[in-house]
Design a protein around this motif. Structure first.
Motif, PDB file in Angstrom:
ATOM      1  N   ILE A  80       4.701   6.636  11.793  1.00  0.00           N
ATOM      2  CA  ILE A  80       4.833   5.188  11.941  1.00  0.00           C
ATOM      3  C   ILE A  80       4.472   4.521  10.627  1.00  0.00           C
ATOM      4  O   ILE A  80       3.519   4.925   9.948  1.00  0.00           O
ATOM      5  CB  ILE A  80       3.949   4.643  13.094  1.00  0.00           C
ATOM      6  N   LYS A  81       5.254   3.536  10.233  1.00  0.00           N
ATOM      7  CA  LYS A  81       5.028   2.803   8.989  1.00  0.00           C
ATOM      8  C   LYS A  81       4.625   1.372   9.310  1.00  0.00           C
ATOM      9  O   LYS A  81       5.098   0.794  10.292  1.00  0.00           O
ATOM     10  CB  LYS A  81       6.287   2.813   8.127  1.00  0.00           C
TER      11      LYS A  81
ATOM     12  N   THR B  73      -1.548  -0.799  -2.616  1.00  0.00           N
ATOM     13  CA  THR B  73      -1.797  -2.094  -3.257  1.00  0.00           C
ATOM     14  C   THR B  73      -0.920  -3.205  -2.701  1.00  0.00           C
ATOM     15  O   THR B  73      -1.165  -4.379  -2.974  1.00  0.00           O
ATOM     16  CB  THR B  73      -1.577  -1.993  -4.771  1.00  0.00           C
ATOM     17  N   TYR B  74       0.103  -2.840  -1.940  1.00  0.00           N
ATOM     18  CA  TYR B  74       0.978  -3.848  -1.336  1.00  0.00           C
ATOM     19  C   TYR B  74       0.696  -4.019   0.158  1.00  0.00           C
ATOM     20  O   TYR B  74       1.441  -4.705   0.854  1.00  0.00           O
ATOM     21  CB  TYR B  74       2.447  -3.460  -1.544  1.00  0.00           C
ATOM     22  N   GLY B  75      -0.357  -3.371   0.652  1.00  0.00           N
ATOM     23  CA  GLY B  75      -0.715  -3.503   2.054  1.00  0.00           C
ATOM     24  C   GLY B  75       0.029  -2.574   2.990  1.00  0.00           C
ATOM     25  O   GLY B  75      -0.111  -2.681   4.212  1.00  0.00           O
ATOM     26  N   SER B  76       0.822  -1.647   2.452  1.00  0.00           N
ATOM     27  CA  SER B  76       1.623  -0.756   3.299  1.00  0.00           C
ATOM     28  C   SER B  76       0.873   0.541   3.606  1.00  0.00           C
ATOM     29  O   SER B  76       0.020   0.979   2.832  1.00  0.00           O
ATOM     30  CB  SER B  76       2.952  -0.427   2.614  1.00  0.00           C
ATOM     31  N   PHE B  77       1.201   1.144   4.735  1.00  0.00           N
ATOM     32  CA  PHE B  77       0.602   2.415   5.123  1.00  0.00           C
ATOM     33  C   PHE B  77       1.578   3.171   6.012  1.00  0.00           C
ATOM     34  O   PHE B  77       2.526   2.598   6.567  1.00  0.00           O
ATOM     35  CB  PHE B  77      -0.712   2.198   5.879  1.00  0.00           C
ATOM     36  N   GLU B  78       1.362   4.463   6.142  1.00  0.00           N
ATOM     37  CA  GLU B  78       2.110   5.280   7.086  1.00  0.00           C
ATOM     38  C   GLU B  78       1.232   6.437   7.536  1.00  0.00           C
ATOM     39  O   GLU B  78       0.427   6.963   6.774  1.00  0.00           O
ATOM     40  CB  GLU B  78       3.421   5.789   6.486  1.00  0.00           C
ATOM     41  N   MET B  79       1.383   6.821   8.802  1.00  0.00           N
ATOM     42  CA  MET B  79       0.567   7.895   9.357  1.00  0.00           C
ATOM     43  C   MET B  79       1.229   8.431  10.626  1.00  0.00           C
ATOM     44  O   MET B  79       2.138   7.801  11.180  1.00  0.00           O
ATOM     45  CB  MET B  79      -0.845   7.391   9.661  1.00  0.00           C
ATOM     46  N   MET B  80       0.768   9.582  11.059  1.00  0.00           N
ATOM     47  CA  MET B  80       1.268  10.178  12.293  1.00  0.00           C
ATOM     48  C   MET B  80       0.498   9.584  13.474  1.00  0.00           C
ATOM     49  O   MET B  80      -0.723   9.435  13.428  1.00  0.00           O
ATOM     50  CB  MET B  80       1.115  11.688  12.263  1.00  0.00           C
TER      51      MET B  80
END
Length: 249
Positions: free
Chosen positions: A27-28, A56-63
């Motif tokens: 999920i992003k 630095t742009y506030g984005s993330f992704e993880m399972m």
């Protein structure tokens, strides 16, 4: 016959739906705030015990999977919890708004967003807007009484200032505690959220500050390897006692 086929199809559909709910998928997302750039935020999946940092742009992704709870913790922003739904995985990216702590944290350094371009042309109108007291530029802290006290509550802004003051006193050469985050990254990826929350009894709003506090200790660098797992947990427990004494004052 038709009834049996219908029941069979319904059973298969339920099994497929259940399998999708329990399956971990990528999920992003992106954390946002209307007033300041969002960075230095950590994200925990409380079910899978995994974590990551936003960039630095506030984005993330993880399972993650459906019904998992994501916890967002930061120095500048109030913590937030969201429960993932099936439709979240169908979106290219989920957006998570974060609320900034109302009182200014004078010791916190907020770096400018790198993708912002300078304003060109007539800029006087933008300067004038800085002093316009609308609801967003001059928010009122409805949760805080006029005298600044909280009945049976905790003033996180005061707590943050006390912890950062102690860190600067012990290490005066360090002026920006956001820069060195390697130890925090290691803990996020190797220590369960349940240990920080249930064992150390840390509130979601305290986790990020606690990790920065631990990171300021030079001993933390020597514990960043798999063979030091028990020493790492013992170190975190010891630092937690110091941390709790500071925020209790």
């Amino acid at each position: 016959m038709k009834t049996k086929i219908g029941i069979l199809l319904l059973t298969l559909f339920c099994q497929l739906s259940y399998a999708q709910i329990g399956k971990s998928r990528l999920i992003k997302g992106q954390v946002r705030n209307d007033l300041v750039p969002v960075e230095n935020v950590i994200v925990f999946n409380t079910k899978d015990h995994t974590g990551t940092n936003v960039n630095t742009y506030g984005s993330f992704e993880m399972m993650a999977s459906v019904n998992d709870t994501l916890v967002f913790s930061s120095l500048v922003f109030k913590s937030k919890r969201i429960i993932l739904k099936e439709e979240d995985f169908l979106k290219p990216k989920i957006f998570v708004p974060l609320e900034v702590f109302t009182n200014e944290l004078a010791e916190i350094i907020i770096k400018a967003r790198k993708d912002m371009s300078p304003v060109s042309g007539n800029t006087q109108k933008y300067v004038d807007l800085q002093y316009f007291g609308d609801e967003k530029s001059s928010p009122k802290n409805t949760a805080m009484p006029p005298d600044g006290s909280i009945d049976k509550g905790m003033d996180f802004v005061r707590m943050y200032k006390d912890v950062l003051k102690i860190m600067r006193k012990n290490s005066p050469e360090k002026t920006d505690f956001h820069q060195q985050t390697s130890f925090s990254d290691y803990v996020i990826n190797h220590v369960n959220y349940s240990f920080l929350s249930n064992t150390l009894k840390l509130k979601d709003d305290q986790i990020k500050l606690f990790l920065v506090f631990c990171e300021n200790d030079s001993k933390s660098r020597s514990l960043m390897n798999p063979s030091s797992e028990f020493q790492l947990l013992d170190f975190l427990s010891t630092k937690n006692k110091e941390f709790k004494k500071i925020i209790a004052n």
